[in-house]
Design an enzyme around this catalytic site. Structure first.
Site, PDB file in Angstrom:
ATOM      1  N   ARG A  82       0.838  -1.207   0.000  1.00  0.00           N
ATOM      2  CA  ARG A  82       0.000   0.000   0.000  1.00  0.00           C
ATOM      3  C   ARG A  82       0.870   1.253   0.000  1.00  0.00           C
ATOM      4  O   ARG A  82       0.538   2.246  -0.640  1.00  0.00           O
ATOM      5  CB  ARG A  82      -0.972  -0.025   1.186  1.00  0.00           C
ATOM      6  CG  ARG A  82      -2.020   1.068   1.078  1.00  0.00           C
ATOM      7  CD  ARG A  82      -3.117   0.910   2.100  1.00  0.00           C
ATOM      8  NE  ARG A  82      -2.612   1.083   3.458  1.00  0.00           N
ATOM      9  CZ  ARG A  82      -3.317   0.837   4.557  1.00  0.00           C
ATOM     10  NH1 ARG A  82      -4.570   0.411   4.450  1.00  0.00           N
ATOM     11  NH2 ARG A  82      -2.786   1.001   5.748  1.00  0.00           N
ATOM     12  N   LYS A 185      -2.706   6.729   1.503  1.00  0.00           N
ATOM     13  CA  LYS A 185      -2.476   7.170   2.878  1.00  0.00           C
ATOM     14  C   LYS A 185      -1.446   8.301   2.852  1.00  0.00           C
ATOM     15  O   LYS A 185      -0.254   8.084   3.053  1.00  0.00           O
ATOM     16  CB  LYS A 185      -2.004   5.970   3.711  1.00  0.00           C
ATOM     17  CG  LYS A 185      -2.329   6.101   5.186  1.00  0.00           C
ATOM     18  CD  LYS A 185      -2.260   4.747   5.862  1.00  0.00           C
ATOM     19  CE  LYS A 185      -2.304   4.860   7.360  1.00  0.00           C
ATOM     20  NZ  LYS A 185      -3.549   5.396   7.898  1.00  0.00           N
ATOM     21  N   GLU A 221     -16.199   6.537   4.599  1.00  0.00           N
ATOM     22  CA  GLU A 221     -15.506   5.927   5.749  1.00  0.00           C
ATOM     23  C   GLU A 221     -15.407   6.980   6.832  1.00  0.00           C
ATOM     24  O   GLU A 221     -15.892   8.095   6.666  1.00  0.00           O
ATOM     25  CB  GLU A 221     -14.123   5.424   5.330  1.00  0.00           C
ATOM     26  CG  GLU A 221     -13.181   6.529   4.864  1.00  0.00           C
ATOM     27  CD  GLU A 221     -11.775   6.038   4.583  1.00  0.00           C
ATOM     28  OE1 GLU A 221     -11.352   5.024   5.170  1.00  0.00           O
ATOM     29  OE2 GLU A 221     -11.088   6.691   3.777  1.00  0.00           O
TER      30      GLU A 221
HETATM   31  N1  PLP Z   1      -9.275   4.574   6.569  1.00  0.00           N
HETATM   32  C1  PLP Z   1      -8.454   5.533   7.013  1.00  0.00           C
HETATM   33  C2  PLP Z   1      -8.720   6.927   6.606  1.00  0.00           C
HETATM   34  C3  PLP Z   1      -7.384   5.198   7.857  1.00  0.00           C
HETATM   35  O1  PLP Z   1      -6.564   6.146   8.326  1.00  0.00           O
HETATM   36  C4  PLP Z   1      -7.182   3.854   8.207  1.00  0.00           C
HETATM   37  C5  PLP Z   1      -6.042   3.477   9.052  1.00  0.00           C
HETATM   38  O2  PLP Z   1      -5.037   3.035   8.614  1.00  0.00           O
HETATM   39  C6  PLP Z   1      -8.055   2.897   7.714  1.00  0.00           C
HETATM   40  C7  PLP Z   1      -9.094   3.286   6.892  1.00  0.00           C
HETATM   41  C8  PLP Z   1      -7.874   1.450   8.048  1.00  0.00           C
HETATM   42  O3  PLP Z   1      -6.839   0.862   7.313  1.00  0.00           O
HETATM   43  P1  PLP Z   1      -6.008  -0.341   7.923  1.00  0.00           P
HETATM   44  O4  PLP Z   1      -6.985  -1.373   8.324  1.00  0.00           O
HETATM   45  O5  PLP Z   1      -5.149  -0.786   6.802  1.00  0.00           O
HETATM   46  O6  PLP Z   1      -5.252   0.205   9.058  1.00  0.00           O
HETATM   47  C1  COI Z   2      -4.006   3.422  11.503  1.00  0.00           C
HETATM   48  O1  COI Z   2      -5.001   2.838  11.905  1.00  0.00           O
HETATM   49  O2  COI Z   2      -2.919   2.842  11.375  1.00  0.00           O
HETATM   50  C2  COI Z   2      -4.037   4.828  11.142  1.00  0.00           C
HETATM   51  O3  COI Z   2      -3.130   5.272  10.483  1.00  0.00           O
HETATM   52  C3  COI Z   2      -5.118   5.698  11.605  1.00  0.00           C
HETATM   53  C4  COI Z   2      -4.560   6.898  12.281  1.00  0.00           C
HETATM   54  C5  COI Z   2      -5.587   7.958  12.345  1.00  0.00           C
HETATM   55  C6  COI Z   2      -4.021   6.564  13.641  1.00  0.00           C
END
Ligand code: PLP
Ligand code: COI
Length: 339
Positions: A82, A185, A221
């Site tokens: 990612r 991200k 989201e």
């Molecule tokens: N959406 C956003 C905006 C996020 O910051 C995160 C955190 O990482 C997620 C979704 C969830 O992604 P993941 O499950 O890969 O941490």
């Molecule tokens: C994560 O869940 O890893 C994120 O980056 C979310 C963040 C707002 C702490």
């Protein structure tokens, strides 16, 4: 091993100093060897592209202490891939998966005493990030980059463990739009959402639920996690080009299918919300957080009345976290032991 002197079961989700971070520099077309350092600051040019034109992308993943005392990482390869997608979209130098993986292992091993004890409710959070460091004043991609990972022991992002949270639908502010960068991200997405999230927190909500920017009708989201809802044996989670493809969600979708649930990844309209029995947030920091209620135009859509997570959310949480912390077998090959 002597553990760091911290109150692990009561850690907040906040920065906590550890011993080492690891750094790799991209210069003249190649990556340097990784350097572990105790230095907490970075020295960059005042005209660095990351500071002015936002070439900054990051990741979040966790390391867990297993019952046998070994430490494992969860889905490190997915995070590495990612970060590459995020970098490519902002015309940045992608970090090779092998460098990402090596960095994650080395930095966790070097900070072993900060990995929270098995089942303490806390974990070691890894924050990998990549910044464009060349001095430029015209808008163009940086030639040089710095890739780093720091780690910090953390507790739950929203509230203690499985405590259900309140969300508010955000109709005015959007964090991302079709054709934009909501699916990667990058730091800018979080800056864009702060005024919505901070406002909601002041009013007693844990987060906002963003809507699609085109029709204001479908759920995207929250500012820090993906969203899902459950009706009967069906789990629905929004499909949208403006949301971050969550790795927690990828995992939960697989687990739900293996539990015999039907999974629908599709646009999820707001007016469908009252028809669900359970809802939750999905993310590395959020893990699976049950949603107590969602406020939309002053009315509450309530999922939890007794303070306890619903049955399906609880089962998904138990199955996911058992794999993450090495308590259950990992039939999917999602975890790897830190050497
Ligand atoms: N959406 C956003 C905006 C996020 O910051 C995160 C955190 O990482 C997620 C979704 C969830 O992604 P993941 O499950 O890969 O941490
Ligand atoms: C994560 O869940 O890893 C994120 O980056 C979310 C963040 C707002 C702490």
């Amino acid at each position: 091993m002597e553990r760091a002197n911290l109150d692990f079961p009561n850690l907040p989700f906040a920065y906590q100093e550890t011993d080492y971070n690891i750094r790799y520099y991209f210069k003249d077309g190649k990556w340097s060897a990784g350097e572990l350092t105790a230095e907490k600051t970075i020295n960059i040019h005042m005209a660095a592209v990351c500071l002015h034109y936002g070439q900054e992308v990051f990741e979040g993943l966790k390391a867990y202490e297993r019952p046998d005392g070994q430490v494992q990482l969860f889905r490190v390869e997915e995070n590495a891939k990612r970060l590459q997608r995020s970098a490519k979209k902002l015309l940045m130098e992608p970090v090779p998966v092998e460098i990402f993986r090596e960095a994650a292992h080395r930095v966790v091993a070097a900070n072993r005493r900060f990995v929270p004890p098995f089942d303490s409710g806390a974990t070691l959070y890894l924050r990998p990030f990549l910044i464009g460091t060349s001095a430029e004043v015209g808008v163009k991609p940086s030639a040089d980059y710095l890739f780093m990972i720091f780690v910090t022991p953390v507790g739950p992002y929203y509230k203690a463990g499985l405590t259900p949270v309140k969300l508010r639908v955000e109709e005015e502010i959007h964090r991302a739009a079709p054709g934009g960068v909501g699916d990667i991200k990058c730091g800018g997405n979080y800056a864009a959402g702060m005024r919505a999230t901070i406002g909601a927190k002041k009013d007693g909500y844990s987060e906002v639920l963003y809507l699609d920017a085109k029709e204001n009708r479908y759920i995207d989201e929250s500012g820090s996690s993906n969203f899902f809802a459950i009706r009967g044996n069906t789990l629905v989670t929004p499909a949208s080009e403006s949301i971050l493809p969550s790795i927690t969600r990828l995992s939960v979708v697989q687990i739900a299918r293996d539990m015999g649930m039907t999974v629908e990844e599709r646009p999820l309209a707001l007016d469908e919300l009252p028809s669900f029995e359970e809802a939750g947030c999905l993310g590395t920091a959020a893990v699976i957080t049950p949603v107590e209620l969602i406020t939309w135009r002053g009315k509450d859509i309530v999922y939890v009345r007794d303070g306890k997570p619903g049955k399906k959310v609880l089962e998904l949480y138990n199955r996911l976290t058992a794999i993450q912390k090495g308590e259950a077998a990992d039939p999917y090959g999602w975890t790897e032991i830190v050497k």
